[in-house]
Design a protein around this motif. Structure first.
Motif, PDB file in Angstrom:
ATOM      1  N   GLN A  21      40.640 101.058 -91.970  1.00  0.00           N
ATOM      2  CA  GLN A  21      39.251 101.211 -91.520  1.00  0.00           C
ATOM      3  C   GLN A  21      38.999 102.624 -91.003  1.00  0.00           C
ATOM      4  O   GLN A  21      37.975 103.233 -91.310  1.00  0.00           O
ATOM      5  CB  GLN A  21      38.927 100.178 -90.439  1.00  0.00           C
ATOM      6  CG  GLN A  21      38.797  98.776 -90.974  1.00  0.00           C
ATOM      7  CD  GLN A  21      38.630  97.735 -89.882  1.00  0.00           C
ATOM      8  OE1 GLN A  21      38.748  98.018 -88.692  1.00  0.00           O
ATOM      9  NE2 GLN A  21      38.373  96.498 -90.293  1.00  0.00           N
ATOM     10  N   GLU A  22      39.938 103.135 -90.214  1.00  0.00           N
ATOM     11  CA  GLU A  22      39.777 104.479 -89.649  1.00  0.00           C
ATOM     12  C   GLU A  22      39.712 105.551 -90.739  1.00  0.00           C
ATOM     13  O   GLU A  22      39.045 106.566 -90.562  1.00  0.00           O
ATOM     14  CB  GLU A  22      40.902 104.777 -88.663  1.00  0.00           C
ATOM     15  CG  GLU A  22      40.748 104.016 -87.358  1.00  0.00           C
ATOM     16  CD  GLU A  22      41.894 104.222 -86.391  1.00  0.00           C
ATOM     17  OE1 GLU A  22      42.732 105.141 -86.600  1.00  0.00           O
ATOM     18  OE2 GLU A  22      41.960 103.461 -85.413  1.00  0.00           O
ATOM     19  N   GLU A  27      36.857  98.148 -97.435  1.00  0.00           N
ATOM     20  CA  GLU A  27      35.636  97.879 -98.192  1.00  0.00           C
ATOM     21  C   GLU A  27      35.001  96.558 -97.777  1.00  0.00           C
ATOM     22  O   GLU A  27      35.700  95.613 -97.423  1.00  0.00           O
ATOM     23  CB  GLU A  27      35.960  97.856 -99.688  1.00  0.00           C
ATOM     24  CG  GLU A  27      36.519  99.182-100.167  1.00  0.00           C
ATOM     25  CD  GLU A  27      36.853  99.176-101.658  1.00  0.00           C
ATOM     26  OE1 GLU A  27      36.817  98.105-102.292  1.00  0.00           O
ATOM     27  OE2 GLU A  27      37.152 100.257-102.174  1.00  0.00           O
ATOM     28  N   GLN A  28      33.676  96.518 -97.848  1.00  0.00           N
ATOM     29  CA  GLN A  28      32.936  95.305 -97.513  1.00  0.00           C
ATOM     30  C   GLN A  28      32.848  94.346 -98.703  1.00  0.00           C
ATOM     31  O   GLN A  28      32.838  93.141 -98.530  1.00  0.00           O
ATOM     32  CB  GLN A  28      31.520  95.660 -97.037  1.00  0.00           C
ATOM     33  CG  GLN A  28      31.505  96.513 -95.791  1.00  0.00           C
ATOM     34  CD  GLN A  28      32.272  95.891 -94.634  1.00  0.00           C
ATOM     35  OE1 GLN A  28      32.111  94.721 -94.332  1.00  0.00           O
ATOM     36  NE2 GLN A  28      33.134  96.681 -94.007  1.00  0.00           N
ATOM     37  N   LEU A  47      42.858  98.443-109.506  1.00  0.00           N
ATOM     38  CA  LEU A  47      42.524  98.698-108.103  1.00  0.00           C
ATOM     39  C   LEU A  47      43.168  99.982-107.597  1.00  0.00           C
ATOM     40  O   LEU A  47      44.237 100.374-108.067  1.00  0.00           O
ATOM     41  CB  LEU A  47      43.028  97.556-107.202  1.00  0.00           C
ATOM     42  CG  LEU A  47      42.512  96.150-107.446  1.00  0.00           C
ATOM     43  CD1 LEU A  47      43.209  95.172-106.499  1.00  0.00           C
ATOM     44  CD2 LEU A  47      41.009  96.068-107.274  1.00  0.00           C
ATOM     45  N   GLU A  48      42.518 100.591-106.619  1.00  0.00           N
ATOM     46  CA  GLU A  48      43.166 101.656-105.852  1.00  0.00           C
ATOM     47  C   GLU A  48      44.211 100.977-104.969  1.00  0.00           C
ATOM     48  O   GLU A  48      44.081  99.798-104.628  1.00  0.00           O
ATOM     49  CB  GLU A  48      42.137 102.381-104.973  1.00  0.00           C
ATOM     50  CG  GLU A  48      41.089 103.143-105.743  1.00  0.00           C
ATOM     51  CD  GLU A  48      41.676 104.331-106.490  1.00  0.00           C
ATOM     52  OE1 GLU A  48      42.608 104.975-105.970  1.00  0.00           O
ATOM     53  OE2 GLU A  48      41.193 104.613-107.593  1.00  0.00           O
ATOM     54  N   PHE A  49      45.232 101.717-104.557  1.00  0.00           N
ATOM     55  CA  PHE A  49      46.280 101.134-103.736  1.00  0.00           C
ATOM     56  C   PHE A  49      45.716 100.559-102.432  1.00  0.00           C
ATOM     57  O   PHE A  49      46.114  99.474-102.001  1.00  0.00           O
ATOM     58  CB  PHE A  49      47.377 102.169-103.448  1.00  0.00           C
ATOM     59  CG  PHE A  49      48.574 101.592-102.764  1.00  0.00           C
ATOM     60  CD1 PHE A  49      49.407 100.699-103.408  1.00  0.00           C
ATOM     61  CD2 PHE A  49      48.867 101.952-101.455  1.00  0.00           C
ATOM     62  CE1 PHE A  49      50.511 100.166-102.772  1.00  0.00           C
ATOM     63  CE2 PHE A  49      49.968 101.437-100.811  1.00  0.00           C
ATOM     64  CZ  PHE A  49      50.798 100.534-101.463  1.00  0.00           C
ATOM     65  N   SER A  50      44.778 101.272-101.814  1.00  0.00           N
ATOM     66  CA  SER A  50      44.183 100.772-100.564  1.00  0.00           C
ATOM     67  C   SER A  50      43.428  99.459-100.808  1.00  0.00           C
ATOM     68  O   SER A  50      43.417  98.580 -99.938  1.00  0.00           O
ATOM     69  CB  SER A  50      43.262 101.822 -99.940  1.00  0.00           C
ATOM     70  OG  SER A  50      42.203 102.138-100.821  1.00  0.00           O
ATOM     71  N   GLN A  51      42.805  99.320-101.966  1.00  0.00           N
ATOM     72  CA  GLN A  51      42.135  98.064-102.307  1.00  0.00           C
ATOM     73  C   GLN A  51      43.157  96.946-102.450  1.00  0.00           C
ATOM     74  O   GLN A  51      42.936  95.823-101.988  1.00  0.00           O
ATOM     75  CB  GLN A  51      41.351  98.194-103.613  1.00  0.00           C
ATOM     76  CG  GLN A  51      40.144  99.080-103.530  1.00  0.00           C
ATOM     77  CD  GLN A  51      39.507  99.236-104.903  1.00  0.00           C
ATOM     78  OE1 GLN A  51      40.179  99.588-105.872  1.00  0.00           O
ATOM     79  NE2 GLN A  51      38.207  98.969-104.970  1.00  0.00           N
ATOM     80  N   GLN A  54      44.219  95.827 -99.069  1.00  0.00           N
ATOM     81  CA  GLN A  54      43.191  95.036 -98.403  1.00  0.00           C
ATOM     82  C   GLN A  54      42.998  93.660 -99.017  1.00  0.00           C
ATOM     83  O   GLN A  54      42.904  92.668 -98.299  1.00  0.00           O
ATOM     84  CB  GLN A  54      41.848  95.774 -98.426  1.00  0.00           C
ATOM     85  CG  GLN A  54      40.730  94.964 -97.776  1.00  0.00           C
ATOM     86  CD  GLN A  54      39.384  95.674 -97.796  1.00  0.00           C
ATOM     87  OE1 GLN A  54      39.270  96.830 -98.182  1.00  0.00           O
ATOM     88  NE2 GLN A  54      38.353  94.966 -97.368  1.00  0.00           N
ATOM     89  N   TRP A  55      42.915  93.589-100.320  1.00  0.00           N
ATOM     90  CA  TRP A  55      42.497  92.352-100.972  1.00  0.00           C
ATOM     91  C   TRP A  55      43.648  91.483-101.477  1.00  0.00           C
ATOM     92  O   TRP A  55      43.429  90.307-101.798  1.00  0.00           O
ATOM     93  CB  TRP A  55      41.540  92.659-102.112  1.00  0.00           C
ATOM     94  CG  TRP A  55      40.325  93.381-101.627  1.00  0.00           C
ATOM     95  CD1 TRP A  55      40.029  94.706-101.790  1.00  0.00           C
ATOM     96  CD2 TRP A  55      39.249  92.849-100.851  1.00  0.00           C
ATOM     97  NE1 TRP A  55      38.839  95.011-101.169  1.00  0.00           N
ATOM     98  CE2 TRP A  55      38.336  93.886-100.581  1.00  0.00           C
ATOM     99  CE3 TRP A  55      38.968  91.568-100.349  1.00  0.00           C
ATOM    100  CZ2 TRP A  55      37.175  93.703 -99.841  1.00  0.00           C
ATOM    101  CZ3 TRP A  55      37.803  91.390 -99.609  1.00  0.00           C
ATOM    102  CH2 TRP A  55      36.928  92.441 -99.368  1.00  0.00           C
ATOM    103  N   VAL A  56      44.853  92.033-101.567  1.00  0.00           N
ATOM    104  CA  VAL A  56      45.987  91.250-102.069  1.00  0.00           C
ATOM    105  C   VAL A  56      47.101  91.169-101.020  1.00  0.00           C
ATOM    106  O   VAL A  56      47.468  90.085-100.572  1.00  0.00           O
ATOM    107  CB  VAL A  56      46.537  91.838-103.395  1.00  0.00           C
ATOM    108  CG1 VAL A  56      47.739  91.041-103.888  1.00  0.00           C
ATOM    109  CG2 VAL A  56      45.448  91.875-104.461  1.00  0.00           C
ATOM    110  N   PHE A  57      47.631  92.321-100.633  1.00  0.00           N
ATOM    111  CA  PHE A  57      48.805  92.352 -99.760  1.00  0.00           C
ATOM    112  C   PHE A  57      48.531  91.750 -98.382  1.00  0.00           C
ATOM    113  O   PHE A  57      49.249  90.843 -97.943  1.00  0.00           O
ATOM    114  CB  PHE A  57      49.317  93.797 -99.618  1.00  0.00           C
ATOM    115  CG  PHE A  57      50.539  93.917 -98.766  1.00  0.00           C
ATOM    116  CD1 PHE A  57      51.776  93.507 -99.243  1.00  0.00           C
ATOM    117  CD2 PHE A  57      50.470  94.447 -97.486  1.00  0.00           C
ATOM    118  CE1 PHE A  57      52.911  93.619 -98.452  1.00  0.00           C
ATOM    119  CE2 PHE A  57      51.591  94.566 -96.695  1.00  0.00           C
ATOM    120  CZ  PHE A  57      52.818  94.150 -97.179  1.00  0.00           C
TER     121      PHE A  57
END
Length: 113
Positions: A21-22, A27-28, A47-51, A54-57
């Protein structure tokens, strides 16, 4: 011991979420269902790694840590992050540190046997 490890993992996952988040990487809107169903490791093709974090890991690890299921026998997410973010420099140090701690927490019960 396993309960302590799972509690530590949940704290680290919350810290990872905060770090993302920082950086403005949280993502919303979730990616499409199709993007999340990628057969490639880390969904690198969709996906981007950050995605992926957030959404899988994070959801998968939270689910395991909050259930009776065992944690994975190994985790090397830090190594992947190091490769993905090698050009980012100091901006991602906190994310990398958090991922290294997550790897260590997951491996703790397996080192004791």
């Amino acid at each position: 011991m396993v309960i302590q490890v799972k509690q530590r993992l949940l704290m680290l996952l919350a810290e990872l979420e905060q770090q993302l988040q920082e950086l403005g990487w949280w993502e919303q809107q979730p990616p499409s269902a199709q993007a999340l169903q990628s057969q490639q490791p880390f969904c690198v093709d969709t996906l981007e790694f950050s995605q992926w974090l957030q959404w899988v890991f994070i959801p998968r690890m939270r689910s395991l840590a909050s259930s009776e299921h065992n944690l994975p026998q190994q985790c090397a997410i830090y190594e992947m992050a190091e490769v993905v973010y090698r050009e980012k420099g100091i901006t991602v140090n906190n994310v990398l540190s958090c991922l290294k701690n997550i790897d260590a927490a997951i491996m703790t019960p397996h080192r004791l046997h």
